[in-house]
Scaffold this active site. Structure first.
Site, PDB file in Angstrom:
ATOM      1  N   ARG A   1       0.866  -1.192   0.000  1.00  0.00           N
ATOM      2  CA  ARG A   1       0.000   0.000   0.000  1.00  0.00           C
ATOM      3  C   ARG A   1       0.895   1.232   0.000  1.00  0.00           C
ATOM      4  O   ARG A   1       1.636   1.467   0.938  1.00  0.00           O
ATOM      5  CB  ARG A   1      -0.900   0.002   1.234  1.00  0.00           C
ATOM      6  CG  ARG A   1      -1.777   1.244   1.397  1.00  0.00           C
ATOM      7  CD  ARG A   1      -2.481   1.167   2.745  1.00  0.00           C
ATOM      8  NE  ARG A   1      -3.331   2.306   3.009  1.00  0.00           N
ATOM      9  CZ  ARG A   1      -2.925   3.454   3.543  1.00  0.00           C
ATOM     10  NH1 ARG A   1      -1.635   3.625   3.841  1.00  0.00           N
ATOM     11  NH2 ARG A   1      -3.777   4.433   3.790  1.00  0.00           N
TER      12      ARG A   1
ATOM     13  N   ASP B   1       1.404   4.890   0.407  1.00  0.00           N
ATOM     14  CA  ASP B   1       0.677   5.928   1.123  1.00  0.00           C
ATOM     15  C   ASP B   1       0.917   7.307   0.520  1.00  0.00           C
ATOM     16  O   ASP B   1       2.046   7.668   0.202  1.00  0.00           O
ATOM     17  CB  ASP B   1       1.107   5.930   2.598  1.00  0.00           C
ATOM     18  CG  ASP B   1       0.310   6.914   3.429  1.00  0.00           C
ATOM     19  OD1 ASP B   1      -0.890   6.676   3.623  1.00  0.00           O
ATOM     20  OD2 ASP B   1       0.889   7.926   3.858  1.00  0.00           O
TER      21      ASP B   1
ATOM     22  N   GLU C   1      -3.046   4.660  -2.301  1.00  0.00           N
ATOM     23  CA  GLU C   1      -3.775   5.370  -1.258  1.00  0.00           C
ATOM     24  C   GLU C   1      -3.881   6.817  -1.719  1.00  0.00           C
ATOM     25  O   GLU C   1      -3.024   7.654  -1.451  1.00  0.00           O
ATOM     26  CB  GLU C   1      -3.046   5.260   0.087  1.00  0.00           C
ATOM     27  CG  GLU C   1      -3.873   5.719   1.285  1.00  0.00           C
ATOM     28  CD  GLU C   1      -3.824   7.210   1.529  1.00  0.00           C
ATOM     29  OE1 GLU C   1      -4.836   7.780   1.994  1.00  0.00           O
ATOM     30  OE2 GLU C   1      -2.767   7.819   1.273  1.00  0.00           O
TER      31      GLU C   1
END
Length: 653
Positions: free
Chosen positions: A284, A286, A328
């Site tokens: 993920r 960010d 994200e």
């Protein structure tokens, strides 16, 4: 693609590498094949970003050396997994994946205890686990783990690298995907790079946006919004030791990385591949919307940010093509869709993105008891790429932002400002008759804007209902929770549960007594799980049992329903009833029946006229069965009654 200039450079780079360091390995054929296939794109992107620099070829060589080194350190079993996933390149679009996001400290106490919780995931049906940030962070200045002070060390309060390896091994044996975070936009001001910059090292000052005076920062500020206006106004922080200004878009202790410096990109691709080599199936990324800063813009969603992500993807495809990226990027729908990439089919940036628009629209429908904005907002959501997918969620570790498009709000019949104020008041419990127990996050007194914090159970009314002991209100709140989950399970994408929601965890108000958390209301929905309460999932008649059993059943049925795989096989249905939200899911292989998903957001019974679906070819060739209940629904004169806050997954048989 073969192109002479870039491939000539590649040959020079490979010739300069020490051959004995890697030729003794017999499995380099896959690396060379991937590097050759991707190098034109890698070279082209790197040149577009950094080609004007005198050290371009040197930096290009450093990048290739990094990829070679990371491939050589990739474990054999992960290389085999890469090959298997290359052969089944649509593997992540299957309906079998169901995720859960969690903080390891809140869920299990620490990483060591996490591996022992693997049977719990299997019991519920979870086979994708996102362990929220685990890297080393300063005490009191962590931003929930997103202010990293060392990209290769796990926070000792959480565990060790050996603990993570145990988790990766356990998950791998059980076909559970491991998701880890890499914060790509910024570091903590206590990171080694920042500390060297503070000490005066020009090399590391160039890793950040650092200025001697306010002249350039003021130029940026003219167009940059404030992310945390309440706690961290502005986008720059004065560092007393350096006597310089540092760009700090999020908090004053989070220094933004300067990706116009290729050394920063190479450092971060090295970090990403390090964690992929530790066993992460998915990374993920960010705050990807903020990766490139440009004066005169909002410094979000810039073209160069997308080029950086494309370059990251190409590099990872060379070393570890079985690993995926999650973007994200909590931005407007027209922007979020770009983080899948530009290719008509293949995701060339991130294979997965958060469907924050869907989440926020669901909460609007719960508050208004109608689907006007939900339907309108989804019509405005651009279609995704064929080989990309959404993460659909009801709650997460973050707040609920009300970033609906104003045109969609007007089309639904509301005034944008007044409607957002209604939702803020409703979910923070100040609207008359509200069932919600949320709190505001980052209220902006200048604009009236605010976001919303709170657990799913508390926002859906279960907390208030349980406190009052009103059995009817408890049942209604549970129905709302299941209504919301039915949609993330069936909509198309990977459903992502948030830890504690499977047993109806309430708000955790203890954050108000913690000095380090007091200023951030999001800690109200970052709970520490009470495992004695979790045991109540086994006792019939409890809230925990009702929710856990229902979600377990929902997950199992989803996994068996091939129409729920994500191949752009969804079609919204106009029900001619503002309280009903419906869509059709088609099996992309046409090997099984279509599924009609219909949800009633009203507190009153509603009916769906099945005759309106005749043009869809649905309901004309057989009897209907509800996949979730396993029963035939009652149909009265061609109309399907739907009870308040209930749903159907209907198929013909």
């Amino acid at each position: 693609m073969y192109e002479q200039i870039s491939h000539s450079l590649l040959n020079e780079i490979l010739d300069e590498l020490q051959p004995n360091a890697y030729e003794r390995r017999r499995d380099l054929q896959h690396f060379y094949t991937r590097l050759g296939a991707n190098f034109y794109a890698i070279h082209n992107l790197f040149e577009r970003l950094y080609g004007q620099r005198d050290d371009f070829e040197l930096q290009m060589q450093r990048l290739v050396e990094t990829l070679v080194r990371k491939y050589m350190h990739r474990p054999r079993e992960l290389k085999d997994l890469d090959i298997a996933r290359e052969k089944d390149h649509n593997w992540f679009l299957s309906q079998k994946w169901v995720g859960m996001a969690l903080y390891s400290a809140g869920f299990a106490g620490n990483l060591r205890n996490m591996a022992a919780k693997t049977p719990y995931f299997q019991e519920l049906g979870i086979n994708l686990v996102h362990i929220m940030p685990i890297l080393k962070c300063p005490v009191g200045k962590s931003d929930g783990g997103y202010a990293v002070s060392n990209f290769r060390e796990i926070d000792e309060r959480i565990g060790t690298l050996e603990d993570l390896q145990t988790i990766a091994d356990e998950f791998g044996k059980r076909d559970i995907l491991l998701v880890l975070d890499v914060v790509v936009n910024h570091t903590s001001d206590e990171h080694e790079w920042a500390q060297k910059a503070i000490a005066g090292d020009k090399k590391y000052q160039d890793y950040y946006y650092i200025f001697d005076n306010r002249e350039i920062p003021d130029m940026y500020e003219q167009s940059m919004p404030e992310i945390f206006p309440e706690s961290s106004p502005g986008n720059f922080t004065w560092n007393e030791t350096m006597q310089k200004w540092v760009m700090t878009v999020f908090h004053n202790y989070q220094w933004d990385l300067n990706y116009s410096n290729p050394a920063v990109f190479i450092e971060m691709i090295d970090v990403i591949l390090f964690w992929i080599n530790q066993g992460a199936d998915i990374i993920r990324l960010d705050a990807v919307a903020f990766l490139w800063k440009k004066i005169g813009t909002t410094c979000q969603n810039e073209r160069e940010a997308h080029l950086l992500l494309q370059l990251m993807k190409d590099c990872c495809q060379v070393v570890a093509p079985g690993a995926l990226f999650i973007a994200e990027a909590i931005v407007a729908p027209v922007e979020i869709i770009k983080y899948f990439g530009e290719d008509a089919i293949i995701a060339k940036e991130c294979e997965i993105a958060y469907n924050a628009t869907f989440m926020a629209l669901l909460w609007d429908a719960i508050a208004t008891q109608n689907c006007k904005l939900l339907t309108q907002g989804l019509k405005s959501l651009p279609g995704k790429l064929e080989r990309a997918t959404w993460l659909n969620y009801v709650r997460c570790h973050d707040d609920i932002g009300l970033g609906y498009d104003d045109n969609d709000i007007r089309a639904a019949g509301y005034d944008p400002f007044a409607h957002r104020q209604f939702l803020i008041d409703f979910y923070t419990g100040s609207y008359p008759g509200s069932f919600a127990s949320g709190v505001p996050f980052m209220r902006n007194d200048k604009t009236g804007d605010a976001r919303i914090s709170g657990s799913l159970a508390s926002l859906a009314g279960l907390e208030k209902a349980a406190q009052s002991g009103n059995e009817q209100e408890i049942r209604i709140a549970i129905d709302k929770i299941l209504l919301l989950h039915n949609l993330i399970m069936a909509f198309g994408g990977i459903p992502l549960l948030y830890y504690g929601d499977e047993i109806g965890t309430f708000n955790d108000y203890s954050y108000r007594d913690d000095h380090d958390k007091l200023g951030d209301s999001r800690w109200i929905h970052r709970p520490t799980i009470d495992w004695q309460r979790v045991e109540l999932r086994k006792r019939q008649g409890t809230i925990e049992y009702t929710l856990f059993a229902a979600l377990k059943k929902m997950i199992a049925i989803r996994k068996e329903t091939t129409a729920f795989a994500d191949f752009n096989n969804r079609h919204l249905i106009d029900t001619n009833n503002e309280h009903l939200f419906a869509f059709m899911r088609f099996d992309h292989n046409r090997s099984s029946k279509s599924v009609l998903v219909v949800s009633n957001f009203s507190a009153e019974p509603q009916t769906l006229d099945l005759q309106t679906l005749a043009h869809e070819g649905f309901g004309t060739s057989g009897q209907l069965i509800d996949l979730y209940s396993g029963q035939q629904p009652v149909i009265e004169e061609g109309r399907l009654p739907i009870q308040p806050f209930h749903f159907y997954w209907l198929s013909e048989y």
